[in-house]
Design an enzyme around this catalytic site. Structure first.
Site, mmCIF file in Angstrom:
data_model
loop_
_atom_site.group_PDB
_atom_site.id
_atom_site.type_symbol
_atom_site.label_atom_id
_atom_site.label_comp_id
_atom_site.label_asym_id
_atom_site.label_seq_id
_atom_site.Cartn_x
_atom_site.Cartn_y
_atom_site.Cartn_z
ATOM 1 N N HIS A 148 49.203 45.663 42.265
ATOM 2 C CA HIS A 148 48.059 45.048 42.943
ATOM 3 C C HIS A 148 48.496 44.526 44.304
ATOM 4 O O HIS A 148 49.692 44.421 44.592
ATOM 5 C CB HIS A 148 47.487 43.887 42.113
ATOM 6 C CG HIS A 148 46.659 44.321 40.952
ATOM 7 N ND1 HIS A 148 47.185 44.587 39.707
ATOM 8 C CD2 HIS A 148 45.326 44.553 40.843
ATOM 9 C CE1 HIS A 148 46.218 44.947 38.886
ATOM 10 N NE2 HIS A 148 45.077 44.949 39.543
ATOM 11 N N LYS A 152 47.283 38.771 44.696
ATOM 12 C CA LYS A 152 46.988 38.554 43.268
ATOM 13 C C LYS A 152 48.092 37.704 42.648
ATOM 14 O O LYS A 152 49.273 38.035 42.731
ATOM 15 C CB LYS A 152 46.886 39.892 42.530
ATOM 16 C CG LYS A 152 46.452 39.708 41.088
ATOM 17 C CD LYS A 152 46.035 41.012 40.451
ATOM 18 C CE LYS A 152 45.684 40.849 38.984
ATOM 19 N NZ LYS A 152 44.486 40.038 38.773
#
Ligand code: NAD
Length: 241
Positions: A148, A152
């Protein structure tokens, strides 16, 4: 079972990224009649749609189903109103406390309810495939690798954990996890099964957040036809998979 009239829809968390995607994607979708947006910050509403501040939720016009992508601290209010009015609820709000999950379980005795950590149709299919693969090769190594964007914070991702739960259902134990955080990656998940001489990889790549909004809208269209109960996204979208 409902008749064919459009589903009267309320969107809770309408000023957020997910709320805004849903409003945009609903445009021209004749299955729904958007009646209200509940938003903490100002939002542009299509003609004839009421905009309410969260503290005026009780004054919302009648609605058949609410879609909620807000914050855990806002969840109790939307669950309460849906329960009180016997309206269905689709929620993708993450980070709910155990007591909130229990309250959802209780309300689902009276209303159709669906909560999912991930509304991607592709991830739902992948979880079903991972469960079946894990059951077929229970002795193989299984690892889930997720990547990600750098912002995140949680790792492994909620989606990786949901895929891991599917693997566990298939073979009786959880896989190992690895997480990468780099650049602006929207979300990539790989479930890998490996043994001496061969390897299976199931890969899902998300390139656009609209996938979650689209999945929530499709789930809402189906949930509105169901009797009270708690539903799982994959079962609702892909019965029998
Ligand atoms: P966001 O921060 O852009 O939006 C959250 C919205 O909730 C904001 O507009 C905020 O004003 C609103 N809000 C806060 N308190 C409120 C209240 N009391 N009443 C009504 N609205 C209130 O976040 P986002 O990216 O839109 O995500 C929203 C939620 O959905 C988060 O929990 C996120 O993790 C989750 N999410 C789930 C999925 C999924 O597939 N299940 C996908 C993406 C995001």
């Amino acid at each position: 079972m409902r008749d064919d009239s459009p589903i009267r829809l309320l969107i809770h968390g309408a000023s957020g990224r997910m709320g805004q995607s849903i409003v945009r994607l609903l445009h021209g979708d004749g299955r729904f009649a958007l009646v209200a947006l509940v938003a903490r910050s100002p939002v542009q509403a299509p003609d004839g749609v009421e905009v309410l501040a969260p503290d005026r939720l009780d004054a919302a016009p009648e609605f058949d189903l609410a879609i909620d992508f807000s914050l855990p601290e806002a969840f109790d209010a939307i669950l309460h109103v849906c329960h009180e009015r016997r309206s269905a609820l689709v929620s993708g709000t993450t980070g709910l406390a155990p007591a909130q999950c229990a309250a959802l379980d209780a309300a689902a005795l009276d209303i159709p309810a669906l909560w999912a950590a991930n509304f991607s149709l592709g991830v739902a299919v992948m979880a079903a495939l991972a469960r079946r693969a894990a059951a077929a090769v229970p002795g193989w190594d299984c690892d889930i690798v997720e990547a990600h964007h750098v912002h995140k914070k949680d790792a492994p991702s909620g989606t990786a954990l949901a895929l891991g739960a599917a693997v566990e259902q298939g073979r009786g134990r959880e896989p190992a996890y690895a997480s990468l955080r780099a650049g602006d990656i929207v979300g990539e998940h790989t479930v890998q099964f490996a043994t001496a001489g061969e390897r299976i990889e199931l890969v899902h790549r998300a390139t656009n957040r609209d996938i979650f909004a689209r999945g929530a809208i499709e789930a809402a269209a189906r949930l509105a036809q169901q009797p009270p109960g708690q539903y799982r996204f994959a079962d609702l979208m892909f019965p029998g998979l």
